[in-house]
Design an enzyme around this catalytic site. Structure first.
Site, PDB file in Angstrom:
ATOM      1  N   GLY A   1       8.731   1.427  11.278  1.00 43.53           N
ATOM      2  CA  GLY A   1       9.637   2.504  11.682  1.00 43.53           C
ATOM      3  C   GLY A   1      10.906   2.347  10.862  1.00 43.53           C
ATOM      4  O   GLY A   1      10.827   2.142   9.659  1.00 43.53           O
TER       5      GLY A   1
ATOM      6  N   SER B   1       5.047  -2.699   7.604  1.00 42.31           N
ATOM      7  CA  SER B   1       6.165  -1.901   7.081  1.00 42.31           C
ATOM      8  C   SER B   1       7.518  -2.529   7.466  1.00 42.31           C
ATOM      9  O   SER B   1       7.834  -3.619   6.992  1.00 42.31           O
ATOM     10  CB  SER B   1       6.021  -0.469   7.567  1.00 42.31           C
ATOM     11  N   ALA B   2       8.313  -1.897   8.324  1.00 44.85           N
ATOM     12  CA  ALA B   2       9.608  -2.478   8.706  1.00 44.85           C
ATOM     13  C   ALA B   2       9.427  -3.864   9.328  1.00 44.85           C
ATOM     14  O   ALA B   2      10.266  -4.751   9.151  1.00 44.85           O
ATOM     15  CB  ALA B   2      10.334  -1.552   9.684  1.00 44.85           C
TER      16      ALA B   2
ATOM     17  N   HIS C   1       5.309  -0.158   1.164  1.00 44.39           N
ATOM     18  CA  HIS C   1       5.018   1.205   0.667  1.00 44.39           C
ATOM     19  C   HIS C   1       5.389   1.325  -0.811  1.00 44.39           C
ATOM     20  O   HIS C   1       5.851   2.378  -1.247  1.00 44.39           O
ATOM     21  CB  HIS C   1       5.818   2.268   1.436  1.00 44.39           C
TER      22      HIS C   1
ATOM     23  N   GLU D   1       0.607   0.601  -0.518  1.00 49.95           N
ATOM     24  CA  GLU D   1      -0.003   0.909   0.775  1.00 49.95           C
ATOM     25  C   GLU D   1      -1.466   0.464   0.765  1.00 49.95           C
ATOM     26  O   GLU D   1      -2.234   0.878  -0.107  1.00 49.95           O
ATOM     27  CB  GLU D   1       0.108   2.403   1.070  1.00 49.95           C
TER      28      GLU D   1
END
Lengths: 243, 243
Positions: B88, B121-122, B158, B193
């Site tokens: 997020g 991700s985050a 990403h 990704e």
């Protein structure tokens, strides 16, 4: 006399040279001012960046002086009539402005109508209350995200819609701006490359070769065409950290 | 026993469902652990996010417990065997982790081999020394950019090369990472990704369906294929704010 601002979404439009798309707006903005101070802090090589910007201003008979060449940049700005804050990395720029103690002197003199402020990209972000709507990577840590605050809303420079051909699962620009609005009740103007804002006292217009998109909390985003009077944005309240 | 980490570039690969591409790696990583705590702080709606993640873990017979449902998340983590930090917005996530005082307890227990850490991700960015190579917008201001520091280098999740069809004049991902290297002498692994890192003690491997790109100061970036032993990255010095 109030604030005089020229805020460019970006410095270089595809297929044109540095600042070429906005030359007439820059000339109108500067009028008969013949000396402009330049803040090159968003890029790593200050001399190189200043030399690049000089190639645009010097043919107009305007002397562009890198603030980094001044022994006391804060003192220089107390006498300046115009400041151009160039683009690059917003975090690096803000950290330098804080370390050099330039935020307050610029804010006061711009609001007093004594100093004209021109920015592009990161320099435009700096005119907002905070850098919270920058696209840049947080490569260094500024003391605070608070910036010049010459307008009461946020700008997202280089605003762009997602490319439908792109197979990329990270957040789109719209996703990111909506995340900002989840945390802050502050309007954001997503300015496409080629757009700029011109503030003169309590008047504010969107100008340039393209439009912008306005995002507000719990509202559908709306398209804003070049030429639109946006003075009402100067009266909107800004509430940060409002979940 | 040393640190056990599973760091996914992203949660959802184009054309697949949430975490689908990494299911076998997740099952290997968790082994016979039947309860995983979930940190949903990177998104605004914690309940909704936890419910989404549960749809992946519960069919495996694994109970996924949102840390936000715990009266004392720090106490819960002192007993936990596995933590999954979801993606997020990295700034929102780090601010919450700081406010809840979770950074130190997680770091200590992971380094002691008592707590397995999985991120996407985050959540993967949080495993680095800082969030300085996130792609996210700084929508809120954390107290500091320092994060869990479970590895001594930075990851860019990403990671993507610029699309040559795109007419966009803002910085490319590569530009942004090079700006980071101007300010910091720290390696960055740009993970595409579909890629993930698996650390087990002093062993570190890049795995997944695609490769990564490694960026280091004053060196050409190099391609890293899935399956590569990257254990040597665990011994590299990291020097932040080194102009």
């Amino acid at each position: 006399m109030g604030s005089e601002l020229l805020l460019l979404s970006n410095s270089t439009v595809h297929g044109m040279t540095y600042l070429e798309h906005a030359m007439s707006a820059i000339q109108e903005f500067l009028g008969d001012i013949r000396k402009v101070y330049f803040a090159p802090y968003a890029l790593a090589d200050y001399d190189d960046y200043t030399a690049k910007a000089q190639t645009v201003f010097e043919p107009l008979g305007i002397s562009l002086v890198g603030l980094h060449t001044q022994e006391k940049p804060q003192e220089a700005l107390k006498e300046a009539k115009a400041l151009f804050v160039g683009g690059g990395n917003s975090f690096r720029l803000l950290k330098s402005l804080q370390q050099l103690n330039l935020l307050e002197v610029v804010r006061q003199r711009v609001e007093a109508g004594a100093l004209r402020y021109m920015g592009s990209s990161a320099g435009t972000n700096m005119a907002c209350p905070t850098l919270r709507t920058t696209n840049d990577m947080p490569i260094v840590q500024p003391d605070s995200f608070a910036s010049f605050g010459l307008i009461p809303f946020q700008i997202n420079p280089h605003y762009i819609e997602p490319d439908p051909r792109l197979v990329y699962m990270g957040e789109t620009r719209k996703d990111r701006l909506e995340q900002f609005l989840e945390e802050n009740d502050v309007a954001i103007l997503g300015m496409r490359e080629g757009a700029w804002l011109r503030r003169s006292g309590q008047k504010l217009y969107l100008n340039g070769t393209v439009g912008a998109r306005l995002f507000r909390r719990q509202q559908e985003s709306v398209e804003i065409e070049a030429g639109t009077d946006l003075s009402w944005l100067l009266d909107l309240p800004a509430r940060f950290d409002q979940k």
